[in-house]
Write a protein that holds these residues in place. Structure first.
Motif, mmCIF file in Angstrom:
data_model
loop_
_atom_site.group_PDB
_atom_site.id
_atom_site.type_symbol
_atom_site.label_atom_id
_atom_site.label_comp_id
_atom_site.label_asym_id
_atom_site.label_seq_id
_atom_site.Cartn_x
_atom_site.Cartn_y
_atom_site.Cartn_z
ATOM 1 N N LEU A 1 -0.651 13.608 -4.565
ATOM 2 C CA LEU A 1 -0.208 14.077 -5.877
ATOM 3 C C LEU A 1 -0.289 12.902 -7.007
ATOM 4 C CD1 LEU A 1 0.788 16.576 -7.630
ATOM 5 C CD2 LEU A 1 2.838 16.305 -6.875
ATOM 6 N N MET A 2 -0.978 12.843 -7.822
ATOM 7 C CA MET A 2 -0.956 12.118 -9.156
ATOM 8 C C MET A 2 0.037 12.712 -10.215
ATOM 9 S SD MET A 2 -2.085 9.081 -10.567
ATOM 10 C CE MET A 2 -1.310 8.111 -11.799
ATOM 11 N N TRP A 3 1.335 12.316 -10.203
ATOM 12 C CA TRP A 3 2.395 13.274 -10.692
ATOM 13 C C TRP A 3 2.943 12.433 -11.948
ATOM 14 C CZ3 TRP A 3 7.913 14.186 -8.384
ATOM 15 C CH2 TRP A 3 8.224 15.495 -8.863
ATOM 16 N N LEU A 4 2.586 13.018 -13.187
ATOM 17 C CA LEU A 4 3.148 12.345 -14.238
ATOM 18 C C LEU A 4 4.524 13.268 -14.721
ATOM 19 C CD1 LEU A 4 2.517 9.817 -16.261
ATOM 20 C CD2 LEU A 4 1.725 11.662 -17.811
ATOM 21 N N TRP A 5 5.301 12.832 -13.869
ATOM 22 C CA TRP A 5 6.505 13.731 -14.090
ATOM 23 C C TRP A 5 7.815 12.673 -13.615
ATOM 24 C CZ3 TRP A 5 8.433 17.473 -16.896
ATOM 25 C CH2 TRP A 5 9.731 17.927 -16.529
ATOM 26 N N PRO A 6 8.908 12.516 -14.329
ATOM 27 C CA PRO A 6 9.965 11.207 -13.836
ATOM 28 C C PRO A 6 10.462 11.710 -12.420
ATOM 29 C CG PRO A 6 9.900 11.784 -15.985
ATOM 30 C CD PRO A 6 9.110 12.804 -15.594
ATOM 31 N N PHE A 7 10.783 11.009 -11.570
ATOM 32 C CA PHE A 7 11.359 11.177 -10.348
ATOM 33 C C PHE A 7 12.607 11.625 -10.562
ATOM 34 C CE2 PHE A 7 8.160 8.216 -8.109
ATOM 35 C CZ PHE A 7 7.720 9.211 -7.345
ATOM 36 N N GLU A 8 13.240 11.030 -11.489
ATOM 37 C CA GLU A 8 14.696 11.643 -11.767
ATOM 38 C C GLU A 8 14.898 12.812 -12.302
ATOM 39 O OE1 GLU A 8 13.850 9.342 -15.624
ATOM 40 O OE2 GLU A 8 13.148 8.877 -13.365
ATOM 41 N N PHE A 9 13.912 13.273 -12.815
ATOM 42 C CA PHE A 9 14.000 14.970 -13.205
ATOM 43 C C PHE A 9 13.798 15.754 -11.968
ATOM 44 C CE2 PHE A 9 12.067 14.415 -17.872
ATOM 45 C CZ PHE A 9 13.020 13.750 -18.203
ATOM 46 N N ALA A 10 12.987 15.306 -11.087
ATOM 47 C CA ALA A 10 12.656 16.158 -9.976
ATOM 48 C C ALA A 10 14.110 16.173 -8.783
ATOM 49 C CB ALA A 10 11.683 15.597 -9.188
ATOM 50 N N TRP A 11 14.568 14.871 -8.854
ATOM 51 C CA TRP A 11 15.698 14.872 -7.910
ATOM 52 C C TRP A 11 17.136 15.359 -8.467
ATOM 53 C CZ3 TRP A 11 14.701 9.044 -7.987
ATOM 54 C CH2 TRP A 11 15.341 8.465 -8.730
ATOM 55 N N ASP A 12 17.066 15.596 -9.755
ATOM 56 C CA ASP A 12 18.229 16.320 -10.639
ATOM 57 C C ASP A 12 18.036 17.589 -10.372
ATOM 58 O OD1 ASP A 12 19.666 13.887 -11.017
ATOM 59 O OD2 ASP A 12 18.988 13.753 -13.087
ATOM 60 N N ALA A 13 16.833 18.276 -10.337
ATOM 61 C CA ALA A 13 16.704 19.811 -10.345
ATOM 62 C C ALA A 13 17.224 20.277 -8.944
ATOM 63 C CB ALA A 13 15.288 19.890 -10.130
ATOM 64 N N ARG A 14 17.091 21.698 -9.123
ATOM 65 C CA ARG A 14 17.727 22.694 -8.216
ATOM 66 C C ARG A 14 17.422 22.271 -6.433
ATOM 67 N NH1 ARG A 14 16.586 28.876 -8.615
ATOM 68 N NH2 ARG A 14 14.400 27.718 -8.160
ATOM 69 N N ASP A 15 15.853 21.975 -6.573
ATOM 70 C CA ASP A 15 15.148 21.754 -5.174
ATOM 71 C C ASP A 15 14.913 20.190 -5.212
ATOM 72 O OD1 ASP A 15 15.181 24.661 -4.660
ATOM 73 O OD2 ASP A 15 13.370 24.789 -5.989
ATOM 74 N N GLY A 16 15.752 19.286 -5.780
ATOM 75 C CA GLY A 16 15.432 18.131 -5.719
ATOM 76 C C GLY A 16 15.134 17.288 -4.352
ATOM 77 N N GLU A 17 15.981 17.918 -2.986
ATOM 78 C CA GLU A 17 15.889 17.309 -2.078
ATOM 79 C C GLU A 17 14.699 17.640 -1.267
ATOM 80 O OE1 GLU A 17 19.204 17.583 0.571
ATOM 81 O OE2 GLU A 17 20.748 17.458 -1.095
ATOM 82 N N ALA A 18 13.874 18.326 -1.668
ATOM 83 C CA ALA A 18 12.456 18.566 -1.114
ATOM 84 C C ALA A 18 11.620 17.361 -1.436
ATOM 85 C CB ALA A 18 11.767 19.832 -2.004
ATOM 86 N N LEU A 19 11.917 16.581 -2.643
ATOM 87 C CA LEU A 19 11.107 15.492 -2.748
ATOM 88 C C LEU A 19 11.347 14.447 -2.009
ATOM 89 C CD1 LEU A 19 9.744 14.186 -5.327
ATOM 90 C CD2 LEU A 19 11.827 12.972 -6.081
ATOM 91 N N ALA A 20 12.531 14.595 -1.170
ATOM 92 C CA ALA A 20 12.731 13.220 -0.068
ATOM 93 C C ALA A 20 11.933 13.760 1.335
ATOM 94 C CB ALA A 20 14.188 13.106 0.292
ATOM 95 N N ARG A 21 11.993 15.152 1.417
ATOM 96 C CA ARG A 21 11.529 15.716 2.753
ATOM 97 C C ARG A 21 9.964 15.902 2.777
ATOM 98 N NH1 ARG A 21 15.450 19.460 1.342
ATOM 99 N NH2 ARG A 21 13.920 21.160 1.134
ATOM 100 N N THR A 22 9.439 16.079 1.595
ATOM 101 C CA THR A 22 7.998 16.704 1.633
ATOM 102 C C THR A 22 7.183 15.142 2.527
ATOM 103 O OG1 THR A 22 6.179 17.154 0.234
ATOM 104 C CG2 THR A 22 7.578 15.658 -0.838
ATOM 105 N N GLN A 23 5.935 15.677 2.835
ATOM 106 C CA GLN A 23 4.982 14.929 3.392
ATOM 107 C C GLN A 23 4.069 14.653 2.383
ATOM 108 O OE1 GLN A 23 3.664 15.890 7.454
ATOM 109 N NE2 GLN A 23 5.304 16.625 7.955
ATOM 110 N N THR A 24 4.057 15.305 1.303
ATOM 111 C CA THR A 24 3.161 14.964 0.296
ATOM 112 C C THR A 24 3.260 13.385 -0.334
ATOM 113 O OG1 THR A 24 3.007 17.338 -0.709
ATOM 114 C CG2 THR A 24 2.459 15.350 -2.250
ATOM 115 N N ARG A 25 2.204 12.613 -0.551
ATOM 116 C CA ARG A 25 2.239 11.267 -0.817
ATOM 117 C C ARG A 25 2.135 11.414 -2.407
ATOM 118 N NH1 ARG A 25 4.619 11.105 2.913
ATOM 119 N NH2 ARG A 25 4.075 10.319 5.128
#
Length: 377
Positions: free
Chosen positions: A221-245
């Motif tokens: 995933l080429m993701w132009l979205w700040p990581f801190e927005f993702a980890w502050d979101a409701r499902d933020g911990e999925a960022l740490a668990r996913t196998q998506t690179r």
């Protein structure tokens, strides 16, 4: 570095509130000598190497929490670094005054924009000015950004087996344009691609990957979205668990933290290109700028003696960095404060773009200004 400007036919009152500012500055350009560019290139490559060394230091020495990275993200960030997850691009923002050492202001490690303007538009501008006889044919530009990014995608396909990437951005014109350009470069390198907006990303119980809208697993995933927005979101911990690179990879959360500026000073205290900085505001015995550990477009910055700028990052911890003056050029419609953005493809610097602010904090009203190099490099 010399500023070259023309008097606008209808000057815009830049200093007045929210007056409109054109993003592409047709009335401005900056010229450099070949010696200046050689020194900038050498300093920028040195700083890029230092940034990557400081990133490794933060990860291996357990400094991630100090940089604002949540506990639940730490293992995933370390694993991303240990796997050597590849990077495509990065931008260093520098203060530069002619005859002095360039100084690192910030690192835009994960979501840098103004890429298309730097890589393509200003090169076309140079050719147009030369065709019109306004610039000599011998003038050049420090700009192999387009070619270097293409080579980086080709390297990731050949050496890393990267065959398919999903590109993703928020529905913001600048972000979509940046991702579209990167996607075209990847396609030219033989990488298959798709696009979706950030809100279309999906999760499913027990699914190891993030999902697209069909839903199909997203492996890269080429993701132009700040990581801190993702980890502050409701499902933020999925960022740490996913196998998506991710591209840019999870270890770029370290590189993007402004706390890394303090670690750079800790590691290289006498480096003329690295400003004194501290993770604890008030520790520097010099006028200092306070910045949130994560912020963009000059939001929530405190200059010496000034109020905090507006923004969405007021809740983040602050770090401080020694204040350095930007060069100031007088224009008919108010002062200009240029910040040099040096681009790297992978870990190799490859070109220059300039953002020209109307204030001492470079915000989203800054214009992009093209440059040229006098004579042959």
């Amino acid at each position: 570095m010399l500023w070259h400007g023309a008097v606008p036919e209808h000057p815009v009152p830049w200093a007045q509130g929210d007056a409109p500012v054109p993003y592409w500055a047709e009335d401005t350009g900056y010229s450099f000598t070949p010696a200046e560019i050689a020194a900038l290139e050498q300093a920028s490559q040195h700083l890029t190497d230092c940034v990557l060394a400081a990133t490794e230091y933060a990860i291996t020495e357990g400094r991630l929490a100090e940089l604002g990275i949540p506990d639940f993200m730490e293992e995933a960030v370390r694993e991303s670094w240990d796997r050597d997850d590849p990077s495509v691009y990065m931008r260093l923002d520098l203060a530069y005054r002619t005859g002095e050492a360039p100084q690192l202001l910030e690192v835009n490690g994960q979501t840098p924009t103004s890429l298309l303007e730097a890589a393509v538009c200003q090169w076309q501008w140079l050719e147009d000015r030369q065709a019109a006889g306004e610039l000599a044919g011998s003038c050049g530009q420090w700009n192999t950004v387009h070619e270097a990014l293409g080579e980086q995608w080709a390297h990731l396909k050949a050496a890393r087996g990267l065959g398919e990437v999903t590109f993703c951005a928020a529905p913001i014109d600048e972000d979509v344009a940046t991702v579209t350009y990167l996607r075209e470069l990847a396609n030219a390198a033989g990488i298959h691609s798709t696009f979706l907006e950030v809100d279309a990303l999906g999760l499913a119980p027990g699914e190891p990957y993030l999902l697209d809208g069909w839903p199909r697993p997203i492996r890269n995933l080429m993701w132009l979205w700040p990581f801190e927005f993702a980890w502050d979101a409701r499902d933020g911990e999925a960022l740490a668990r996913t196998q998506t690179r991710f591209i840019e990879p999870l270890w770029k959360a370290v590189t993007s933290s402004k706390g890394l500026l303090a670690l750079l000073h800790e590691l290289y205290p006498d480096d003329p290109h690295i400003l004194p900085a501290s993770l604890t505001p008030g520790m520097l015995r010099t006028p200092a700028v306070q910045k949130p550990l994560y912020s963009r477009e000059g939001q929530n910055v405190i200059l010496p003696g000034a109020a905090m700028t507006p923004g969405d990052y007021a809740g983040y911890p602050l770090m401080e960095q020694a204040y350095t003056e930007l060069p100031t050029f007088s224009a008919p419609d108010g002062p200009r404060y240029p910040v040099l953005g040096v681009w790297a493809a992978g870990s190799e610097v490859c070109g220059l773009g300039i953002r020209e602010g109307r204030g001492r904090v470079t915000d989203n009203r800054a214009s992009f200004a093209p440059h040229w190099v006098e004579g042959e490099r």
